[in-house]
Design an enzyme around this catalytic site. Sequence first.
Site, PDB file in Angstrom:
ATOM      1  N   HIS A 118     -25.656 -14.280  66.730  1.00 20.91           N
ATOM      2  CA  HIS A 118     -24.922 -14.992  67.711  1.00 20.91           C
ATOM      3  C   HIS A 118     -24.784 -14.775  69.654  1.00 20.91           C
ATOM      4  CE1 HIS A 118     -22.474 -11.558  69.011  1.00 20.91           C
ATOM      5  NE2 HIS A 118     -22.616 -11.314  67.676  1.00 20.91           N
ATOM      6  N   ASP A 119     -24.578 -15.116  70.082  1.00 22.34           N
ATOM      7  CA  ASP A 119     -24.493 -14.996  71.682  1.00 22.34           C
ATOM      8  C   ASP A 119     -26.130 -14.655  71.876  1.00 22.34           C
ATOM      9  OD1 ASP A 119     -21.896 -16.255  72.125  1.00 22.34           O
ATOM     10  OD2 ASP A 119     -21.597 -14.449  70.609  1.00 22.34           O
ATOM     11  N   GLY A 136     -26.256  -9.078  68.330  1.00 20.50           N
ATOM     12  CA  GLY A 136     -25.504 -10.522  69.407  1.00 20.50           C
ATOM     13  C   GLY A 136     -25.799  -9.844  70.668  1.00 20.50           C
TER      14      GLY A 136
END
Length: 260
Positions: A118-119, A136
């Site tokens: 994520h991200d 992440g």
Amino acid sequence: MISNLAYVHPDAKIGNNVTIEPFAYVAGDVVIGDDCYIGPNAAIHNGARIGRGTRIQAFASIACLPQDLKFEGEVTTAEIGEYNDIREYVTIARGTGSRQKTVIGDHNLLMAYVHIAHDDVVGSHCVIANRVSLAGEVEVGDWTVIGGHAAVHQWVHIGDHAMIQGGALVSQDIPPYIIATNGETHYAGINKIGLSRRGFTHEQITAIHDTCRILFQSDLNYMTACERAEAELPQSPERDYLIEFVRSSKRGVCKPYQSK
């Protein structure tokens, strides 16, 4: 051509000349650009934004839910650029409330079993080899090569044109232009062959080499080495990029050169 055996939600936006193979799944909040290929059993989840000419092979999972305990179902995206080659079993999570999106640039090769968490932000023209895992909020610059089975800690920043050897455990930032060893990452020289292939001149490579010699082979701490490089070396974009990268690092920079 969209196979009758694929599931494509009626709200999905599908471009021209897109191939979707049998047993692929495409959710409703999805945009797929022209000339894309979606392989059999690939899953394209809500939030996926896929650019023109990207090829996604069998069993890949794009915009899957973040593996983050802080995620609370926010509406986020995974934005993938143009002409990427995303191989079998790759997983790319969508963003969380932290950055709201995961971003992949253009013309990247993500080999089998790569995980992009994520991200993350991955630049363009990168090669990320088999079973590499990015935690992440990692940032990967353009033209970066990461060898197979490497693991990158969350929040790490990897500069443009860096090369990380297979099996590396990357817990600190990797400056641009350099080769980082596997295991506990150390500076191991500049990525001279890669830079030459990409059109860097002899003068540019020399500037990089001279700057890295001071930063990583002088036995100075990094802040002092930055000051010495500025004082002793002619100004160049390559020198300045290296110095600024080191000075702005939030996780600390990989360890200096270690003689065998």
